[in-house]
Design an enzyme around this catalytic site. Sequence first.
Site, PDB file in Angstrom:
ATOM      1  N   HIS A   8      57.332  79.580  -9.072  1.00  0.00           N
ATOM      2  CA  HIS A   8      57.130  78.748  -7.887  1.00  0.00           C
ATOM      3  C   HIS A   8      55.936  77.805  -8.045  1.00  0.00           C
ATOM      4  CE1 HIS A   8      53.618  81.230  -6.974  1.00  0.00           C
ATOM      5  NE2 HIS A   8      54.366  82.271  -7.280  1.00  0.00           N
ATOM      6  N   GLU A  83      58.817  89.280  -5.371  1.00  0.00           N
ATOM      7  CA  GLU A  83      57.742  89.750  -6.234  1.00  0.00           C
ATOM      8  C   GLU A  83      57.303  91.165  -5.849  1.00  0.00           C
ATOM      9  OE1 GLU A  83      56.533  89.806  -8.976  1.00  0.00           O
ATOM     10  OE2 GLU A  83      54.995  88.261  -9.237  1.00  0.00           O
TER      11      GLU A  83
END
Length: 215
Positions: A8, A83
């Site tokens: 990201h 995550e």
Amino acid sequence: MELLLVRHGRPHRQHAADGDGADPHLTPQGRAEADLLADYLADHPATAPTVVYSSPMRRARQTAEAITSRLVVPLRVDDRLREFDHGAPSYVPLELTAPGQTQAELWRALETGVWGRHTFDPDAFARRIDAVFDEIIATNRSTTVAVVCHGGVLNSFLGGVLARPRGMFFQPEYTSVCRVVASGRGRRLLTLNETTHLQLGRAAEPDAVRDRRHA
């Protein structure tokens, strides 16, 4: 098929008092990085993804949305790509350290399940990552797929591709791309931590803009 594995863009550093915990939004710089990647992929249609998978966490989803908006391809959000810091009280980037923990200790998180004040099951995390990538590969044969996710997810999956012992072994840059070829015969890493789009974008910036962004 080819996998484009994307970390990201740059997120805000969030703390428990901010209310978002370890699920921050992208910074303006992070959004600009995501746009640079989207433009770069659009300029190379032969290797651009036909579908984008994303973690549901804001920093990944916003990066993925920049890509799908530019390429006009489907976005598929999969909760299994989240995550290991999901649910943590604050966001700690891979390149920084958590209070009371050294960088070396942080980088053993995939082995120990300890990430700052947050703990998780490293075995369950590894199984989850293996399962989601197995499914993505099986579902998307003979095409190019982008997967927008996180540093821990990338280290877990690519460590398996390289048959490494479990653990962190590289620090992916924000919006970096790692390329993997996957087939019935196995998986092979082609590139690690590509940032060509960022270098091209910075080279094209006027000096005043570049200086202001790095101030």
